[in-house]
Design a protein around this motif. Sequence first.
Motif, PDB file in Angstrom:
ATOM      1  N   TYR A  88      -7.001   1.168 -15.390  1.00 63.67           N
ATOM      2  CA  TYR A  88      -8.025   0.814 -16.367  1.00 63.67           C
ATOM      3  C   TYR A  88      -8.947   2.003 -16.588  1.00 63.67           C
ATOM      4  N   THR A  89      -9.442   2.165 -17.786  1.00 60.35           N
ATOM      5  CA  THR A  89     -10.427   3.206 -18.093  1.00 60.35           C
ATOM      6  C   THR A  89     -11.807   2.587 -17.917  1.00 60.35           C
ATOM      7  N   TRP A  90     -12.454   2.912 -16.805  1.00 60.27           N
ATOM      8  CA  TRP A  90     -13.721   2.287 -16.434  1.00 60.27           C
ATOM      9  C   TRP A  90     -14.862   2.832 -17.286  1.00 60.27           C
ATOM     10  N   THR A  91     -15.831   1.962 -17.560  1.00 60.78           N
ATOM     11  CA  THR A  91     -17.019   2.367 -18.312  1.00 60.78           C
ATOM     12  C   THR A  91     -18.180   2.535 -17.342  1.00 60.78           C
ATOM     13  N   GLU A  92     -19.154   3.319 -17.780  1.00 58.26           N
ATOM     14  CA  GLU A  92     -20.361   3.467 -16.956  1.00 58.26           C
ATOM     15  C   GLU A  92     -21.154   2.175 -17.037  1.00 58.26           C
ATOM     16  N   PRO A  93     -21.836   1.758 -16.014  1.00 62.99           N
ATOM     17  CA  PRO A  93     -22.037   2.352 -14.699  1.00 62.99           C
ATOM     18  C   PRO A  93     -20.974   1.953 -13.675  1.00 62.99           C
ATOM     19  N   VAL A  94     -20.015   1.139 -14.065  1.00 65.30           N
ATOM     20  CA  VAL A  94     -18.975   0.686 -13.133  1.00 65.30           C
ATOM     21  C   VAL A  94     -18.114   1.867 -12.668  1.00 65.30           C
ATOM     22  N   ALA A  95     -17.918   2.860 -13.527  1.00 58.59           N
ATOM     23  CA  ALA A  95     -17.058   3.998 -13.198  1.00 58.59           C
ATOM     24  C   ALA A  95     -17.553   4.728 -11.946  1.00 58.59           C
ATOM     25  N   ASN A  96     -18.877   4.864 -11.804  1.00 61.48           N
ATOM     26  CA  ASN A  96     -19.425   5.520 -10.601  1.00 61.48           C
ATOM     27  C   ASN A  96     -19.079   4.746  -9.342  1.00 61.48           C
ATOM     28  N   ILE A  97     -19.194   3.450  -9.417  1.00 57.61           N
ATOM     29  CA  ILE A  97     -18.901   2.608  -8.251  1.00 57.61           C
ATOM     30  C   ILE A  97     -17.416   2.673  -7.926  1.00 57.61           C
ATOM     31  N   ILE A  98     -16.584   2.652  -8.948  1.00 60.12           N
ATOM     32  CA  ILE A  98     -15.135   2.697  -8.744  1.00 60.12           C
ATOM     33  C   ILE A  98     -14.717   4.029  -8.121  1.00 60.12           C
ATOM     34  N   ARG A  99     -15.314   5.137  -8.588  1.00 61.70           N
ATOM     35  CA  ARG A  99     -15.000   6.447  -7.989  1.00 61.70           C
ATOM     36  C   ARG A  99     -15.368   6.463  -6.508  1.00 61.70           C
ATOM     37  N   ALA A 100     -16.548   5.941  -6.185  1.00 56.58           N
ATOM     38  CA  ALA A 100     -16.980   5.887  -4.785  1.00 56.58           C
ATOM     39  C   ALA A 100     -16.066   4.971  -3.976  1.00 56.58           C
ATOM     40  N   LEU A 101     -15.654   3.856  -4.579  1.00 61.40           N
ATOM     41  CA  LEU A 101     -14.738   2.924  -3.926  1.00 61.40           C
ATOM     42  C   LEU A 101     -13.414   3.617  -3.601  1.00 61.40           C
ATOM     43  N   GLU A 102     -12.874   4.348  -4.564  1.00 57.54           N
ATOM     44  CA  GLU A 102     -11.601   5.036  -4.354  1.00 57.54           C
ATOM     45  C   GLU A 102     -11.715   6.059  -3.220  1.00 57.54           C
ATOM     46  N   GLU A 103     -12.811   6.817  -3.193  1.00 54.66           N
ATOM     47  CA  GLU A 103     -13.027   7.779  -2.106  1.00 54.66           C
ATOM     48  C   GLU A 103     -13.112   7.079  -0.761  1.00 54.66           C
ATOM     49  N   LYS A 104     -13.828   5.971  -0.741  1.00 54.88           N
ATOM     50  CA  LYS A 104     -14.011   5.249   0.523  1.00 54.88           C
ATOM     51  C   LYS A 104     -12.686   4.680   1.026  1.00 54.88           C
ATOM     52  N   ILE A 105     -11.886   4.133   0.129  1.00 53.68           N
ATOM     53  CA  ILE A 105     -10.581   3.596   0.514  1.00 53.68           C
ATOM     54  C   ILE A 105      -9.702   4.721   1.055  1.00 53.68           C
ATOM     55  N   ARG A 106      -9.727   5.859   0.381  1.00 54.23           N
ATOM     56  CA  ARG A 106      -8.919   7.003   0.805  1.00 54.23           C
ATOM     57  C   ARG A 106      -9.376   7.500   2.179  1.00 54.23           C
ATOM     58  N   ASP A 107     -10.696   7.595   2.398  1.00 52.08           N
ATOM     59  CA  ASP A 107     -11.209   8.021   3.706  1.00 52.08           C
ATOM     60  C   ASP A 107     -10.790   7.051   4.803  1.00 52.08           C
ATOM     61  N   ARG A 108     -10.869   5.748   4.499  1.00 51.53           N
ATOM     62  CA  ARG A 108     -10.437   4.753   5.488  1.00 51.53           C
ATOM     63  C   ARG A 108      -8.954   4.909   5.795  1.00 51.53           C
ATOM     64  N   ALA A 109      -8.155   5.207   4.768  1.00 50.72           N
ATOM     65  CA  ALA A 109      -6.716   5.391   4.973  1.00 50.72           C
ATOM     66  C   ALA A 109      -6.454   6.607   5.857  1.00 50.72           C
ATOM     67  N   PHE A 110      -7.133   7.720   5.593  1.00 53.12           N
ATOM     68  CA  PHE A 110      -6.948   8.906   6.430  1.00 53.12           C
ATOM     69  C   PHE A 110      -7.389   8.634   7.870  1.00 53.12           C
ATOM     70  N   ASN A 111      -8.506   7.923   8.053  1.00 50.73           N
ATOM     71  CA  ASN A 111      -8.951   7.585   9.405  1.00 50.73           C
ATOM     72  C   ASN A 111      -7.933   6.680  10.104  1.00 50.73           C
ATOM     73  N   LEU A 112      -7.399   5.718   9.370  1.00 49.66           N
ATOM     74  CA  LEU A 112      -6.384   4.823   9.927  1.00 49.66           C
ATOM     75  C   LEU A 112      -5.147   5.602  10.350  1.00 49.66           C
ATOM     76  N   ILE A 113      -4.717   6.516   9.501  1.00 46.16           N
ATOM     77  CA  ILE A 113      -3.550   7.337   9.832  1.00 46.16           C
ATOM     78  C   ILE A 113      -3.830   8.155  11.085  1.00 46.16           C
ATOM     79  N   GLY A 114      -5.012   8.778  11.137  1.00 50.85           N
ATOM     80  CA  GLY A 114      -5.369   9.598  12.286  1.00 50.85           C
ATOM     81  C   GLY A 114      -5.426   8.813  13.588  1.00 50.85           C
ATOM     82  N   GLN A 115      -5.886   7.572  13.515  1.00 52.21           N
ATOM     83  CA  GLN A 115      -6.000   6.745  14.715  1.00 52.21           C
ATOM     84  C   GLN A 115      -4.678   6.120  15.125  1.00 52.21           C
TER      85      GLN A 115
END
Length: 185
Positions: A88-115
Amino acid sequence: MLSNFDKLCGELEKQELEAPNGIASPSTYAQLLAIYLYQNDLCNAKFLWKRIPPNITGSNPEIAAIWAVGQKLWKKDLAGTYQALTAYTWTEPVANIIRALEEKIRDRAFNLIGQSYSSISIDTVILMTGLTKEAVLHACRDRKWVVGDDGFTVNPTPPMQPAPLHTSSEDQLFKLTEFVSFLEN
């Protein structure tokens, strides 16, 4: 300390509660739903989805797209989550939250892989992080993970855990003495 999203979440919840006729704006619902996903509060996200009036969910494709991400998170489908985030092409202000969400999910995935893994295939890391092979290799090198000579495996290292704060026995005894004195008086 509260993050900006935590403060915004409180404001949006207040807007929803104080909305005329009990129906908030689609923007309020969209932002609140995205923030609940960002906070990994899937239960509140699901309850919000159920209380959004059907005429709003039916006429607002962005809210439906946010909930599609929530459904993938609920099922722990990481590959599907990344697909839903980019579908989906997100509109502001939701786009900022979605970008942060994607980063957070990715960080959790990397931490999960590392552990969880001592060795994992690059393809699995790609699925779990939603990145391209080049981006995965770069991220692995940034984390000081060893990429196998074959180019198909990664040997992750566990993420650094903060050292627990140790107090001396004397400090613990002093605190216990103060507590017991307080209870006796």
